[in-house]
Design an enzyme around this catalytic site. Sequence first.
Site, PDB file in Angstrom:
ATOM      1  N   LYS A 197       0.832  -1.216   0.000  1.00 41.40           N
ATOM      2  CA  LYS A 197       0.000   0.000   0.000  1.00 41.40           C
ATOM      3  C   LYS A 197       0.865   1.265   0.000  1.00 41.40           C
ATOM      4  O   LYS A 197       0.494   2.262  -0.606  1.00 41.40           O
ATOM      5  CB  LYS A 197      -1.016   0.002   1.139  1.00 41.40           C
ATOM      6  CG  LYS A 197      -0.436  -0.021   2.528  1.00 41.40           C
ATOM      7  CD  LYS A 197      -1.556  -0.101   3.556  1.00 41.40           C
ATOM      8  CE  LYS A 197      -1.081  -0.581   4.905  1.00 41.40           C
ATOM      9  NZ  LYS A 197       0.075   0.020   5.506  1.00 41.40           N
TER      10      LYS A 197
ATOM     11  N   ARG B  28      13.161  -7.140   3.284  1.00 37.38           N
ATOM     12  CA  ARG B  28      13.093  -5.735   2.875  1.00 37.38           C
ATOM     13  C   ARG B  28      14.281  -4.961   3.449  1.00 37.38           C
ATOM     14  O   ARG B  28      14.681  -5.202   4.576  1.00 37.38           O
ATOM     15  CB  ARG B  28      11.826  -5.102   3.480  1.00 37.38           C
ATOM     16  CG  ARG B  28      10.685  -5.016   2.570  1.00 37.38           C
ATOM     17  CD  ARG B  28       9.559  -4.148   2.981  1.00 37.38           C
ATOM     18  NE  ARG B  28       9.158  -4.025   4.355  1.00 37.38           N
ATOM     19  CZ  ARG B  28       7.946  -3.642   4.730  1.00 37.38           C
ATOM     20  NH1 ARG B  28       7.030  -3.364   3.830  1.00 37.38           N
ATOM     21  NH2 ARG B  28       7.616  -3.516   5.992  1.00 37.38           N
TER      22      ARG B  28
ATOM     23  N   ARG C 126      14.515  -2.478   8.852  1.00 36.10           N
ATOM     24  CA  ARG C 126      13.648  -2.133   9.986  1.00 36.10           C
ATOM     25  C   ARG C 126      13.711  -3.257  11.019  1.00 36.10           C
ATOM     26  O   ARG C 126      13.606  -4.427  10.666  1.00 36.10           O
ATOM     27  CB  ARG C 126      12.203  -1.948   9.507  1.00 36.10           C
ATOM     28  CG  ARG C 126      11.951  -0.555   8.961  1.00 36.10           C
ATOM     29  CD  ARG C 126      10.612  -0.424   8.313  1.00 36.10           C
ATOM     30  NE  ARG C 126       9.491  -0.888   9.108  1.00 36.10           N
ATOM     31  CZ  ARG C 126       8.225  -0.738   8.757  1.00 36.10           C
ATOM     32  NH1 ARG C 126       7.926  -0.116   7.637  1.00 36.10           N
ATOM     33  NH2 ARG C 126       7.243  -1.185   9.513  1.00 36.10           N
TER      34      ARG C 126
ATOM     35  N   ARG D 234       3.078  -8.767  14.128  1.00 34.58           N
ATOM     36  CA  ARG D 234       2.448  -7.603  13.487  1.00 34.58           C
ATOM     37  C   ARG D 234       1.245  -8.039  12.641  1.00 34.58           C
ATOM     38  O   ARG D 234       0.202  -7.377  12.624  1.00 34.58           O
ATOM     39  CB  ARG D 234       3.458  -6.865  12.590  1.00 34.58           C
ATOM     40  CG  ARG D 234       4.458  -6.064  13.389  1.00 34.58           C
ATOM     41  CD  ARG D 234       5.617  -5.606  12.528  1.00 34.58           C
ATOM     42  NE  ARG D 234       5.231  -4.665  11.491  1.00 34.58           N
ATOM     43  CZ  ARG D 234       5.960  -4.432  10.404  1.00 34.58           C
ATOM     44  NH1 ARG D 234       7.086  -5.072  10.206  1.00 34.58           N
ATOM     45  NH2 ARG D 234       5.546  -3.552   9.512  1.00 34.58           N
TER      46      ARG D 234
ATOM     47  N   ARG E 286      -6.096   2.236  12.577  1.00 31.67           N
ATOM     48  CA  ARG E 286      -5.758   0.816  12.720  1.00 31.67           C
ATOM     49  C   ARG E 286      -6.737   0.130  13.679  1.00 31.67           C
ATOM     50  O   ARG E 286      -6.756  -1.085  13.763  1.00 31.67           O
ATOM     51  CB  ARG E 286      -4.375   0.658  13.351  1.00 31.67           C
ATOM     52  CG  ARG E 286      -3.162   0.819  12.465  1.00 31.67           C
ATOM     53  CD  ARG E 286      -2.755  -0.474  11.799  1.00 31.67           C
ATOM     54  NE  ARG E 286      -1.347  -0.797  11.754  1.00 31.67           N
ATOM     55  CZ  ARG E 286      -0.399  -0.199  11.056  1.00 31.67           C
ATOM     56  NH1 ARG E 286      -0.674   0.856  10.348  1.00 31.67           N
ATOM     57  NH2 ARG E 286       0.830  -0.640  11.059  1.00 31.67           N
TER      58      ARG E 286
HETATM   59  P1  AMP Z   1       3.613   0.637   9.341  1.00 30.84           P
HETATM   60  O1  AMP Z   1       4.782   1.435   8.827  1.00 30.84           O
HETATM   61  O2  AMP Z   1       2.282   1.190   8.918  1.00 30.84           O
HETATM   62  O3  AMP Z   1       3.761  -0.844   9.070  1.00 30.84           O
HETATM   63  O4  AMP Z   1       3.635   0.797  10.955  1.00 30.84           O
HETATM   64  C1  AMP Z   1       4.741   0.347  11.713  1.00 30.84           C
HETATM   65  C2  AMP Z   1       4.333   0.192  13.159  1.00 30.84           C
HETATM   66  O5  AMP Z   1       3.903   1.470  13.678  1.00 30.84           O
HETATM   67  C3  AMP Z   1       3.149  -0.728  13.424  1.00 30.84           C
HETATM   68  O6  AMP Z   1       3.548  -2.088  13.525  1.00 30.84           O
HETATM   69  C4  AMP Z   1       2.628  -0.178  14.744  1.00 30.84           C
HETATM   70  O7  AMP Z   1       3.467  -0.598  15.804  1.00 30.84           O
HETATM   71  C5  AMP Z   1       2.828   1.311  14.588  1.00 30.84           C
HETATM   72  N1  AMP Z   1       1.635   1.996  14.013  1.00 30.84           N
HETATM   73  C6  AMP Z   1       1.515   2.585  12.780  1.00 30.84           C
HETATM   74  N2  AMP Z   1       0.306   3.148  12.611  1.00 30.84           N
HETATM   75  C7  AMP Z   1      -0.372   2.908  13.758  1.00 30.84           C
HETATM   76  C8  AMP Z   1      -1.692   3.227  14.212  1.00 30.84           C
HETATM   77  N3  AMP Z   1      -2.573   3.910  13.434  1.00 30.84           N
HETATM   78  N4  AMP Z   1      -2.050   2.816  15.459  1.00 30.84           N
HETATM   79  C9  AMP Z   1      -1.193   2.153  16.256  1.00 30.84           C
HETATM   80  N5  AMP Z   1       0.063   1.813  15.900  1.00 30.84           N
HETATM   81  C10 AMP Z   1       0.481   2.191  14.662  1.00 30.84           C
END
Ligand code: AMP
Length: 216
Positions: free
Chosen positions: A13, A125, A159, A170, A86
């Site tokens: 995405k 990645r 990461r 996750r 989320r």
């Molecule tokens: P992402 O880059 O979207 O995969 O997010 C990486 C990490 O950030 C996730 O695994 C969560 O720990 C945290 N995170 C990102 N967006 C949110 C959200 N809207 N609510 C809670 N945690 C978030």
Amino acid sequence: MIFIFLGPPGSGKGTQADLLVQKQGFQHFSTGDMLRAECAKGTEIGNLIKQTLSEGKLVSDDIILSLLENICNDVQGHMIFDGFPRTLNQAIAFDRQLSIKNHKIDAVIDFYLPTDLLVGRIVGRFSCKKCSSVYHDKNKPTRTPGVCDVCLSTEFIRRSDDREEVVKTRLDAYERDTTPLREYYGKQNILITIDASLDIETVQNELLEKISNLGK
Ligand code: AMP
């Protein structure tokens, strides 16, 4: 118009959002990026977030909503929210904040991909330390080994939450927390599902077609 991009880590995405930014002038807002930027500042809240991220858990709704407070004031043009909301709480709070500003969500794009494909896409990645271009050991290696295609830097980072054991946590958290979201947006008739297992260009074309059909 306001779009929510819903999809597990590795569903592509972020890549699709970047293409819409480059080619169609959309704005892209990612809570994951926002949280990583907060960690990099080394503030008290940043250190707290860092710990949560490294465990693959979700950051609390309170922290997310406080960091997002100003975003609703800046909504203009076509805006993509990636990784937010989320949880159902975040979705309800977001709807409330948007309606105060006379905005609403136009579509929620759900990027669907089976779990085994997702794990393979995430583990492996890495990204350029300098320009953040994203690569993958198998699916998208650099053209010259060890050299970034875009800025020629030779420094890369992975990461900490892309390790296999954390990825599974996750993905579980994603499934548990977003199933109610799909129901919530499904009832509002704004949920659009996209087959995210196809190649980048095919997914982008499908996305553009669905977006241009909105409201017809
Ligand atoms: P992402 O880059 O979207 O995969 O997010 C990486 C990490 O950030 C996730 O695994 C969560 O720990 C945290 N995170 C990102 N967006 C949110 C959200 N809207 N609510 C809670 N945690 C978030």
